[in-house]
Write a protein that holds these residues in place. Structure first.
Motif, PDB file in Angstrom:
ATOM      1  N   LEU A 125     -52.010 -36.598  53.792  1.00 48.63           N
ATOM      2  CA  LEU A 125     -52.016 -37.890  54.475  1.00 48.63           C
ATOM      3  C   LEU A 125     -51.259 -38.950  53.675  1.00 48.63           C
ATOM      4  O   LEU A 125     -50.580 -39.815  54.243  1.00 48.63           O
ATOM      5  N   SER A 126     -51.374 -38.866  52.367  1.00 46.74           N
ATOM      6  CA  SER A 126     -50.687 -39.862  51.520  1.00 46.74           C
ATOM      7  C   SER A 126     -49.264 -39.455  51.177  1.00 46.74           C
ATOM      8  O   SER A 126     -48.505 -40.269  50.625  1.00 46.74           O
ATOM      9  N   ASN A 127     -48.896 -38.232  51.505  1.00 48.97           N
ATOM     10  CA  ASN A 127     -47.588 -37.722  51.096  1.00 48.97           C
ATOM     11  C   ASN A 127     -46.402 -38.547  51.609  1.00 48.97           C
ATOM     12  O   ASN A 127     -45.401 -38.695  50.887  1.00 48.97           O
ATOM     13  N   PRO A 128     -46.456 -39.092  52.851  1.00 50.46           N
ATOM     14  CA  PRO A 128     -45.311 -39.905  53.304  1.00 50.46           C
ATOM     15  C   PRO A 128     -45.012 -41.094  52.391  1.00 50.46           C
ATOM     16  O   PRO A 128     -43.874 -41.575  52.331  1.00 50.46           O
ATOM     17  N   PHE A 129     -46.038 -41.531  51.676  1.00 53.28           N
ATOM     18  CA  PHE A 129     -45.867 -42.701  50.802  1.00 53.28           C
ATOM     19  C   PHE A 129     -45.667 -42.320  49.344  1.00 53.28           C
ATOM     20  O   PHE A 129     -45.045 -43.054  48.577  1.00 53.28           O
ATOM     21  N   THR A 130     -46.217 -41.143  48.941  1.00 51.05           N
ATOM     22  CA  THR A 130     -46.176 -40.776  47.522  1.00 51.05           C
ATOM     23  C   THR A 130     -45.207 -39.636  47.217  1.00 51.05           C
ATOM     24  O   THR A 130     -44.724 -39.531  46.082  1.00 51.05           O
ATOM     25  N   GLY A 131     -44.965 -38.776  48.204  1.00 47.04           N
ATOM     26  CA  GLY A 131     -44.145 -37.595  47.953  1.00 47.04           C
ATOM     27  C   GLY A 131     -44.804 -36.656  46.963  1.00 47.04           C
ATOM     28  O   GLY A 131     -44.125 -35.875  46.292  1.00 47.04           O
ATOM     29  N   ALA A 132     -46.147 -36.700  46.879  1.00 46.63           N
ATOM     30  CA  ALA A 132     -46.864 -35.921  45.874  1.00 46.63           C
ATOM     31  C   ALA A 132     -46.813 -34.427  46.155  1.00 46.63           C
ATOM     32  O   ALA A 132     -46.864 -33.615  45.226  1.00 46.63           O
ATOM     33  N   VAL A 133     -46.717 -34.044  47.434  1.00 49.82           N
ATOM     34  CA  VAL A 133     -46.713 -32.622  47.770  1.00 49.82           C
ATOM     35  C   VAL A 133     -45.291 -32.121  47.978  1.00 49.82           C
ATOM     36  O   VAL A 133     -44.901 -31.072  47.461  1.00 49.82           O
ATOM     37  N   PHE A 134     -44.492 -32.854  48.744  1.00 45.85           N
ATOM     38  CA  PHE A 134     -43.098 -32.453  48.973  1.00 45.85           C
ATOM     39  C   PHE A 134     -42.322 -33.666  49.477  1.00 45.85           C
ATOM     40  O   PHE A 134     -42.899 -34.670  49.916  1.00 45.85           O
ATOM     41  N   THR A 135     -41.020 -33.538  49.396  1.00 46.78           N
ATOM     42  CA  THR A 135     -40.121 -34.530  50.002  1.00 46.78           C
ATOM     43  C   THR A 135     -38.989 -33.793  50.695  1.00 46.78           C
ATOM     44  O   THR A 135     -38.616 -32.685  50.292  1.00 46.78           O
ATOM     45  N   VAL A 136     -38.455 -34.423  51.748  1.00 45.17           N
ATOM     46  CA  VAL A 136     -37.259 -33.922  52.420  1.00 45.17           C
ATOM     47  C   VAL A 136     -36.303 -35.102  52.550  1.00 45.17           C
ATOM     48  O   VAL A 136     -36.617 -36.104  53.201  1.00 45.17           O
ATOM     49  N   THR A 137     -35.151 -34.979  51.907  1.00 48.62           N
ATOM     50  CA  THR A 137     -34.155 -36.059  51.949  1.00 48.62           C
ATOM     51  C   THR A 137     -32.809 -35.492  52.357  1.00 48.62           C
ATOM     52  O   THR A 137     -32.560 -34.286  52.242  1.00 48.62           O
ATOM     53  N   ALA A 138     -31.936 -36.411  52.820  1.00 45.07           N
ATOM     54  CA  ALA A 138     -30.588 -36.001  53.228  1.00 45.07           C
ATOM     55  C   ALA A 138     -29.784 -35.526  52.023  1.00 45.07           C
ATOM     56  O   ALA A 138     -28.928 -34.650  52.140  1.00 45.07           O
ATOM     57  N   GLU A 139     -30.078 -36.101  50.857  1.00 46.06           N
ATOM     58  CA  GLU A 139     -29.305 -35.757  49.667  1.00 46.06           C
ATOM     59  C   GLU A 139     -29.750 -34.434  49.053  1.00 46.06           C
ATOM     60  O   GLU A 139     -28.919 -33.573  48.731  1.00 46.06           O
ATOM     61  N   ASP A 140     -31.072 -34.246  48.903  1.00 42.23           N
ATOM     62  CA  ASP A 140     -31.575 -33.094  48.158  1.00 42.23           C
ATOM     63  C   ASP A 140     -32.230 -32.024  49.021  1.00 42.23           C
ATOM     64  O   ASP A 140     -32.597 -30.951  48.517  1.00 42.23           O
ATOM     65  N   GLY A 141     -32.405 -32.341  50.318  1.00 42.09           N
ATOM     66  CA  GLY A 141     -33.109 -31.386  51.177  1.00 42.09           C
ATOM     67  C   GLY A 141     -34.590 -31.338  50.819  1.00 42.09           C
ATOM     68  O   GLY A 141     -35.191 -32.356  50.480  1.00 42.09           O
ATOM     69  N   TYR A 142     -35.182 -30.115  50.871  1.00 46.74           N
ATOM     70  CA  TYR A 142     -36.611 -29.972  50.566  1.00 46.74           C
ATOM     71  C   TYR A 142     -36.817 -29.867  49.067  1.00 46.74           C
ATOM     72  O   TYR A 142     -36.122 -29.117  48.374  1.00 46.74           O
ATOM     73  N   SER A 143     -37.791 -30.643  48.546  1.00 50.90           N
ATOM     74  CA  SER A 143     -38.146 -30.580  47.133  1.00 50.90           C
ATOM     75  C   SER A 143     -39.666 -30.619  46.995  1.00 50.90           C
ATOM     76  O   SER A 143     -40.359 -31.291  47.771  1.00 50.90           O
ATOM     77  N   ARG A 144     -40.176 -29.898  46.012  1.00 49.64           N
ATOM     78  CA  ARG A 144     -41.605 -29.920  45.756  1.00 49.64           C
ATOM     79  C   ARG A 144     -41.998 -31.209  45.046  1.00 49.64           C
ATOM     80  O   ARG A 144     -41.246 -31.758  44.247  1.00 49.64           O
TER      81      ARG A 144
END
Length: 651
Positions: A125-144
């Motif tokens: 639930l907090s991941n959209p704000f913290t990126g604690a579990v994963f992130t998906v960005t245009a530059e790096d794609g999926y990252s843990r």
């Protein structure tokens, strides 16, 4: 490594999940907590696999722009939510498959078990704000994210604790079941660890799929636990679960439902329509108990017994029975257009308070309907157990063995009156049993018990022998008798040596076949088609024996079969006579008599108790009368005296 190689594991896993799910549905493995949790595992695992594939395909084959980032993020949220939720469901599955669901059936305990999963939910639930579990960005794609290890740790925690739980309850499982269940934990933990260090290999779902194959083959075993014909758990599963309940000393309620006319309705509807009818009732009961918010499992035993094991001891089964009966009645009206319906009787058994013996529980569930008042819908096991009949049934093996060994049986005779001759011309031979400990025992109790226990043949042999002796020792012409009616059981009709046995008795006592009329019931007549029974009837008929069909009107008689069988007489059941109090019943009796006379069958009306019924039946053209209006069944000596008195026979 290429993208295709990375995706191979998920691509292989997805059809396995779908095939297993299809198998579960086709084989109707949808009843019971264990099956439902397994279905949840399959669905969650399939969604997890699709989400994993979607994320990989988006990140590697589509432009990672705004929509690509959004799509990959949604896929990953689904992945983590369903993947971790599946592990939680798997932990609950451990309780269900070991038969210890009662330990977590309360909401409070379920919330405690789910608490670690709550941490994962908060992280997501907090991941959209913290990126604690994963992130998906245009530059790096999926990252843990930095806290993804918490998700993996909790996942492994559930798997490890489930494994420990399986081992702690191994006495309730076979070795192959234990190995199969533990393999799922080992494969989950091993694949999670492997995928954590080598994220390019998507092996987790493939390993899970392989473990599910082991579970469906060696743990759930649909051929052992499911009655696919009606879509419920089988009687074998009921027996296995009942043993486990007693071994664990668990407290449960069992709602035993017995359809007292199941066999007759089966013969009437045919196998396909009958099983569809039962299946619809089971679905209705499933809906009812689900609506009641209780934990339950439904089991079926042919031809017409349903058992519902209810985990909640505070649930009021009696209050539910009326709704159950109404649901069954509505289902009957929908499914059976002829208007015929199953007649249920319900018994609530508290385990272990009422009974804690496996054999007694099985017997009570199968036989309680014979020990309750006629017309009684719902009964408590405690009331039945306290009755005299239950004490008799509990010791029936001992009673029957003693009666056979010591020849405790006695023959009684109920006179049959002929309107045409104006006297008593025959009698039905009826067996009676008086035990030294329990006194008089009703044939309604000991005859079905003897059939189930496989001792009906020696009892039948006693009847044949004693009736032949009685005939030989009395002068029929002086007494006014023409023949004696002897009931044949299904087991006797299936004896290849039956004709020879009767011939030997005839020679031994000098009794000719015309002095014996053999009675078969509607149930027996329904079994006659080809084979030994058909051959026996043909041989006996050729020898000069006559037959009558007993209990006509209690089942679903096929008139073509009635006219085809070598029957001399039709015996109208007491229920038809009793129904003559109504206009409809009177009309049915009038037309039944006319129809039977039209096909040249002699008629005996059983259970006649009033002068009004006697006069009406004479008016309709019935040939013979049997019932308490003239006499109850009498011992041999009293029967002879009765005939001397009423047939105007000189001493």
């Amino acid at each position: 490594m290429t993208v295709q190689t990375v995706l191979y594991f998920d691509i292989c896993a997805l059809p396995i999940f779908l095939i297993i799910l299809l198998t579960v549905v086709i084989r109707k493995m949808t009843q019971g907590i264990t099956n439902r949790l397994f279905i949840m595992l399959l669905v969650l695992s399939a969604v997890t696999t699709v989400s994993d594939l979607a994320m990989e395909l988006i990140c590697r084959h589509l432009p990672i722009d705004g929509w690509g980032v959004f799509g990959a993020s949604v896929a990953m949220y689904f992945y983590f939510l369903t993947q971790t939720l599946a592990i939680l469901v798997y932990y609950f599955f451990a309780f269900a498959v070991t038969g210890t669901w009662y330990r977590v059936r309360s909401l409070k305990k379920q919330l405690i078990v789910a608490a670690p999963y709550g941490i994962i939910a908060l992280l997501l639930l907090s991941n959209p704000f913290t990126g604690a579990v994963f992130t998906v960005t245009a530059e790096d794609g999926y990252s843990r994210g930095s806290m993804i290890w918490i998700v993996y740790a909790i996942t492994m925690l559930y798997a490890i604790v489930a494994t420990a739980y399986f081992f702690s309850n191994k006495r309730y499982m076979t070795l192959e079941k234990l190995v199969s269940l533990v393999s799922l934990s080992v494969l989950i933990v091993g694949s999670v660890v492997f995928q954590y260090f080598y994220p390019q290999f998507l092996v987790e779902m493939a390993a899970t799929a392989f473990a599910f194959i082991l579970i469906i083959l060696f743990v759930l075993r649909p051929e052992e636990r499911t009655d696919a014909s009606v879509g419920s758990l089988s009687v074998g599963a009921y027996r296995a679960d009942l043993r486990k309940i007693l071994e664990m000393k668990r407290h449960v309620q069992i709602a035993a439902v017995s359809f007292i006319n199941a066999r007759q309705l089966y013969n009437y509807l045919g196998e396909e329509n009958y099983t569809a009818y039962i299946s619809s009732i089971i679905r209705q009961l499933d809906t009812l108990f689900t609506r009641e918010r209780v934990y339950f499992d439904i089991y079926f035993e042919a031809p017409g017994n349903i058992y519902v094991i209810i985990e909640d001891m505070n649930y009021d089964v009696g209050d539910c029975v009326k709704r159950m009966y109404a649901d069954i009645a509505r289902r009957s009206e929908k499914e059976v257009t002829s208007g015929e319906r199953l007649i249920p009787r319900v018994c609530c058994i508290s385990v272990p308070d009422d009974l804690n013996d496996f054999d007694e529980l099985i017997r009570l569930g199968q036989e309680f309907s014979a020990q309750i008042p006629e017309g009684s819908l719902y009964n408590k096991a405690s009331d039945i157990i306290a009755s005299r009949d239950y004490g008799i049934m509990s010791h029936m093996d001992q009673i029957l063995n003693r009666a056979i060994a010591e020849k405790k049986f006695r023959m009684y005779y109920q006179p049959i009156y002929s309107f045409e001759r104006g006297r008593f011309v025959s009698a039905e031979a009826l067996i009676r049993l008086t035990d030294e400990d329990y006194g008089f025992i009703s044939p309604a109790l000991f005859i079905p018990a003897a059939e189930r226990k496989g001792v009906i043949l020696p009892i039948g042999d006693f009847v044949l022998e004693d009736v032949h002796r009685f005939i030989s020792e009395n002068d029929f012409s002086e007494l006014g008798l023409e023949y004696i009616e002897i009931n044949l059981s299904v087991a006797q009709c299936l004896q290849e040596e039956l004709p020879e046995k009767l011939a030997v008795l005839g020679d031994k006592y000098g009794v000719t076949p015309d002095k014996v009329n053999l009675e078969i019931t509607e149930t027996t007549s329904a079994e006659i088609g080809t084979g030994i029974m058909e051959t026996n009837l043909e041989m006996l008929s050729a020898m000069g024996y006559t037959f009558s069909l007993d209990d006509f009107g209690t089942g679903y008689s096929n008139m073509q079969r009635v006219s085809r069988l070598p029957l001399k007489m039709i015996k109208l059941d007491k229920s038809l006579v009793d129904d003559m109090e109504s206009e409809d019943g009177l009309s049915i009796m009038r037309n039944t008599v006319k129809m039977m006379r039209d096909i040249d069958k002699e008629l005996v009306a059983e259970g006649v108790e009033t002068k009004e019924h006697l006069d009406t039946l004479e008016e309709f053209g019935c040939h013979f009368i049997q019932g308490y209006y003239f006499s109850k069944p009498l011992p041999e000596e009293e029967f002879v005296e009765f005939l001397k008195k009423h047939n105007k026979v000189s001493a």
